[in-house]
Design a protein around this motif. Structure first.
Motif, mmCIF file in Angstrom:
data_model
loop_
_atom_site.group_PDB
_atom_site.id
_atom_site.type_symbol
_atom_site.label_atom_id
_atom_site.label_comp_id
_atom_site.label_asym_id
_atom_site.label_seq_id
_atom_site.Cartn_x
_atom_site.Cartn_y
_atom_site.Cartn_z
ATOM 1 N N UNK A 73 0.774 -1.242 -0.102
ATOM 2 C CA UNK A 73 -0.104 -0.058 0.148
ATOM 3 C C UNK A 73 0.758 1.229 -0.137
ATOM 4 N N UNK A 74 1.874 1.216 0.928
ATOM 5 C CA UNK A 74 2.745 2.496 0.807
ATOM 6 C C UNK A 74 3.473 2.786 -0.312
ATOM 7 N N UNK A 75 3.880 1.542 -1.218
ATOM 8 C CA UNK A 75 4.603 1.682 -2.574
ATOM 9 C C UNK A 75 3.737 2.245 -3.435
ATOM 10 N N UNK A 76 2.413 1.749 -3.558
ATOM 11 C CA UNK A 76 1.506 2.472 -4.438
ATOM 12 C C UNK A 76 1.247 3.823 -4.256
ATOM 13 N N UNK A 77 0.923 4.398 -3.018
ATOM 14 C CA UNK A 77 0.483 5.708 -2.547
ATOM 15 C C UNK A 77 1.803 6.358 -2.799
ATOM 16 N N UNK A 78 2.817 6.246 -2.687
ATOM 17 C CA UNK A 78 4.173 6.895 -3.076
ATOM 18 C C UNK A 78 4.324 6.836 -4.620
ATOM 19 N N UNK A 79 4.065 5.847 -5.365
ATOM 20 C CA UNK A 79 3.985 5.792 -6.690
ATOM 21 C C UNK A 79 3.077 6.819 -7.281
ATOM 22 N N UNK A 80 2.204 7.157 -6.424
ATOM 23 C CA UNK A 80 1.275 8.056 -7.119
ATOM 24 C C UNK A 80 1.521 9.470 -6.481
ATOM 25 N N UNK A 81 2.474 9.669 -5.950
ATOM 26 C CA UNK A 81 2.864 10.977 -5.356
ATOM 27 C C UNK A 81 2.475 11.416 -4.189
ATOM 28 N N UNK A 82 1.807 10.405 -3.350
ATOM 29 C CA UNK A 82 1.216 10.658 -1.989
ATOM 30 C C UNK A 82 2.042 10.398 -0.865
ATOM 31 N N UNK A 83 1.407 10.639 0.321
ATOM 32 C CA UNK A 83 2.281 10.070 1.495
ATOM 33 C C UNK A 83 1.193 9.355 2.499
ATOM 34 N N UNK A 84 1.686 8.555 3.095
ATOM 35 C CA UNK A 84 0.840 7.568 4.076
ATOM 36 C C UNK A 84 1.171 7.411 5.330
ATOM 37 N N UNK A 85 0.585 7.738 6.399
ATOM 38 C CA UNK A 85 1.160 7.958 7.817
ATOM 39 C C UNK A 85 0.129 6.975 8.818
ATOM 40 N N UNK A 86 0.675 6.714 10.053
ATOM 41 C CA UNK A 86 -0.376 6.105 10.763
ATOM 42 C C UNK A 86 -0.186 6.638 12.301
ATOM 43 N N UNK A 87 -1.205 6.858 13.102
ATOM 44 C CA UNK A 87 -1.135 7.243 14.424
ATOM 45 C C UNK A 87 -1.993 6.140 15.117
ATOM 46 N N UNK A 88 -1.269 5.687 15.991
ATOM 47 C CA UNK A 88 -2.157 4.288 17.111
ATOM 48 C C UNK A 88 -1.634 4.395 18.451
ATOM 49 N N UNK A 89 -2.631 3.994 19.237
ATOM 50 C CA UNK A 89 -2.357 3.641 20.658
ATOM 51 C C UNK A 89 -2.612 2.156 20.941
ATOM 52 N N UNK A 90 -1.970 1.258 21.718
ATOM 53 C CA UNK A 90 -2.436 0.054 21.917
ATOM 54 C C UNK A 90 -3.934 -0.047 22.601
ATOM 55 N N UNK A 91 -4.780 -0.634 22.257
ATOM 56 C CA UNK A 91 -6.080 -0.674 22.724
ATOM 57 C C UNK A 91 -6.877 0.446 22.490
ATOM 58 N N UNK A 92 -6.596 1.434 21.708
ATOM 59 C CA UNK A 92 -7.390 2.495 21.346
ATOM 60 C C UNK A 92 -7.432 2.682 19.687
#
Length: 109
Positions: A73-92
């Motif tokens: 997914x990251x490779x596809x997003x970057x190949x189309x000029x985009x950025x991907x990120x994640x924000x997460x907390x255990x259990x949340x």
């Protein structure tokens, strides 16, 4: 987007929520996939887009997977000029964000 939605549903227990939010701001289109699932630690997030990486929680669970989806997914997003990120907390839960620059009326970004 399909992989992110599939993961959100897979890692969110019954009764949880998965939401999709889209918006445009600062000449960027943004897509957020937000779930109330099992979440991840900061350390797990740093490795998340690595080929064949699965968090310790998922390796010791009955949740199927090979750990390749997010790196692809990251490779596809970057190949189309985009950025991907994640924000997460255990259990949340987790929020995955994809951003793409929008062209203005002159065809430039």
């Amino acid at each position: 987007m399909g992989n992110l939605l599939s993961n959100a549903l897979k890692y969110t227990p019954r009764g949880g929520t998965v939401r999709v939010h889209t918006c445009v701001h600062n000449n960027h289109a943004e897509l957020n996939i937000i779930d109330s699932g099992i979440g991840m630690s900061d350390q797990e997030q740093t490795n998340l887009f690595t080929d064949f990486y699965r968090t310790e929680t998922t390796r010791h669970s009955d949740i199927p997977g090979h750990g390749i989806g997010l790196s692809l997914t990251r490779r596809l997003v970057i190949a189309h000029g985009g950025q991907i990120s994640v924000h997460s907390r255990p259990g949340s839960g987790s929020t995955f964000t994809i951003r793409f620059a929008l062209e203005d009326a002159t065809g430039t970004r």
